[in-house]
Design a protein around this motif. Structure first.
Motif, PDB file in Angstrom:
ATOM      1  N   ALA A 122     -28.333 -27.307  15.720  1.00 11.79           N
ATOM      2  CA  ALA A 122     -27.378 -28.337  15.300  1.00 11.79           C
ATOM      3  C   ALA A 122     -25.951 -27.806  15.408  1.00 11.79           C
ATOM      4  O   ALA A 122     -25.048 -28.504  15.889  1.00 11.79           O
ATOM      5  N   PHE A 123     -25.743 -26.559  14.977  1.00 14.12           N
ATOM      6  CA  PHE A 123     -24.416 -25.950  15.087  1.00 14.12           C
ATOM      7  C   PHE A 123     -23.982 -25.854  16.547  1.00 14.12           C
ATOM      8  O   PHE A 123     -22.859 -26.201  16.900  1.00 14.12           O
ATOM      9  N   GLU A 124     -24.883 -25.375  17.408  1.00 19.98           N
ATOM     10  CA  GLU A 124     -24.548 -25.206  18.819  1.00 19.98           C
ATOM     11  C   GLU A 124     -24.271 -26.537  19.498  1.00 19.98           C
ATOM     12  O   GLU A 124     -23.391 -26.632  20.355  1.00 19.98           O
ATOM     13  N   PHE A 151     -20.243 -11.310  16.558  1.00 26.99           N
ATOM     14  CA  PHE A 151     -20.239 -12.762  16.387  1.00 26.99           C
ATOM     15  C   PHE A 151     -21.660 -13.295  16.338  1.00 26.99           C
ATOM     16  O   PHE A 151     -21.986 -14.172  15.554  1.00 26.99           O
ATOM     17  N   GLU A 152     -22.539 -12.720  17.165  1.00 28.37           N
ATOM     18  CA  GLU A 152     -23.937 -13.135  17.177  1.00 28.37           C
ATOM     19  C   GLU A 152     -24.586 -12.883  15.816  1.00 28.37           C
ATOM     20  O   GLU A 152     -25.318 -13.734  15.302  1.00 28.37           O
ATOM     21  N   GLN A 153     -24.302 -11.745  15.210  1.00 30.49           N
ATOM     22  CA  GLN A 153     -24.849 -11.448  13.887  1.00 30.49           C
ATOM     23  C   GLN A 153     -24.312 -12.431  12.848  1.00 30.49           C
ATOM     24  O   GLN A 153     -25.037 -12.862  11.959  1.00 30.49           O
ATOM     25  N   GLY A 191     -28.843 -19.080  11.340  1.00 29.98           N
ATOM     26  CA  GLY A 191     -30.214 -18.743  11.694  1.00 29.98           C
ATOM     27  C   GLY A 191     -30.336 -18.248  13.120  1.00 29.98           C
ATOM     28  O   GLY A 191     -29.372 -18.191  13.874  1.00 29.98           O
ATOM     29  N   GLN A 192     -31.558 -17.900  13.484  1.00 27.14           N
ATOM     30  CA  GLN A 192     -31.857 -17.389  14.823  1.00 27.14           C
ATOM     31  C   GLN A 192     -31.752 -18.520  15.857  1.00 27.14           C
ATOM     32  O   GLN A 192     -31.893 -19.685  15.521  1.00 27.14           O
ATOM     33  N   GLU A 193     -31.532 -18.111  17.116  1.00 26.45           N
ATOM     34  CA  GLU A 193     -31.540 -19.097  18.199  1.00 26.45           C
ATOM     35  C   GLU A 193     -32.866 -19.831  18.188  1.00 26.45           C
ATOM     36  O   GLU A 193     -33.916 -19.231  17.988  1.00 26.45           O
ATOM     37  N   GLY A 194     -32.807 -21.147  18.367  1.00 28.96           N
ATOM     38  CA  GLY A 194     -34.002 -21.971  18.379  1.00 28.96           C
ATOM     39  C   GLY A 194     -34.323 -22.614  17.042  1.00 28.96           C
ATOM     40  O   GLY A 194     -35.083 -23.576  17.000  1.00 28.96           O
ATOM     41  N   GLU A 195     -33.742 -22.094  15.960  1.00 30.12           N
ATOM     42  CA  GLU A 195     -33.964 -22.716  14.658  1.00 30.12           C
ATOM     43  C   GLU A 195     -33.119 -23.984  14.557  1.00 30.12           C
ATOM     44  O   GLU A 195     -32.054 -24.088  15.153  1.00 30.12           O
TER      45      GLU A 195
END
Length: 99
Positions: free
Chosen positions: A28-30, A10-12, A19-23
């Motif tokens: 926005a998704f999170e 799921f992470e992939q 995108g990567q965490e922090g992008e």
């Protein structure tokens, strides 16, 4: 049975799509995902309290349409409003964990 290389975690999947965490796109998704989760929590607690959206809105000084938008993850919610809805409106306690 041989594993297919097309199966990902799921992470992939999140990294590929958002995108990567922090992008910015991922953040926005999170944020939307967390708003949805908060809405689902409020909806479930309201149902367990046998309250309608209208009753909860009246008890917390908001409007039914606002409660509906929150429950559907369509509205940002301030902490003070979250407190009013959960603690004053539904009689629940809020606690936060910061990691």
């Amino acid at each position: 049975m041989e594993k297919s290389s097309s199966i990902t975690t799921f992470e992939q999947h999140l990294e590929k799509r958002y995108g990567q965490e922090g992008e910015e796109k991922r953040m926005a998704f999170e944020a939307k995902a967390k708003a949805f989760a908060i809405g689902e929590l409020i909806k479930e607690e309201r149902r367990l309290s046998n309250m309608t959206q209208e009753q909860l809105a009246t008890k917390t000084g908001t409007k039914k349409s606002f409660i509906s938008r929150i429950e559907n993850g369509k509205s940002d919610i301030q902490l003070s409003t979250l407190y009013r809805i959960l603690e004053l409106g539904l009689g629940k306690k809020i606690s936060f964990t910061i990691e």
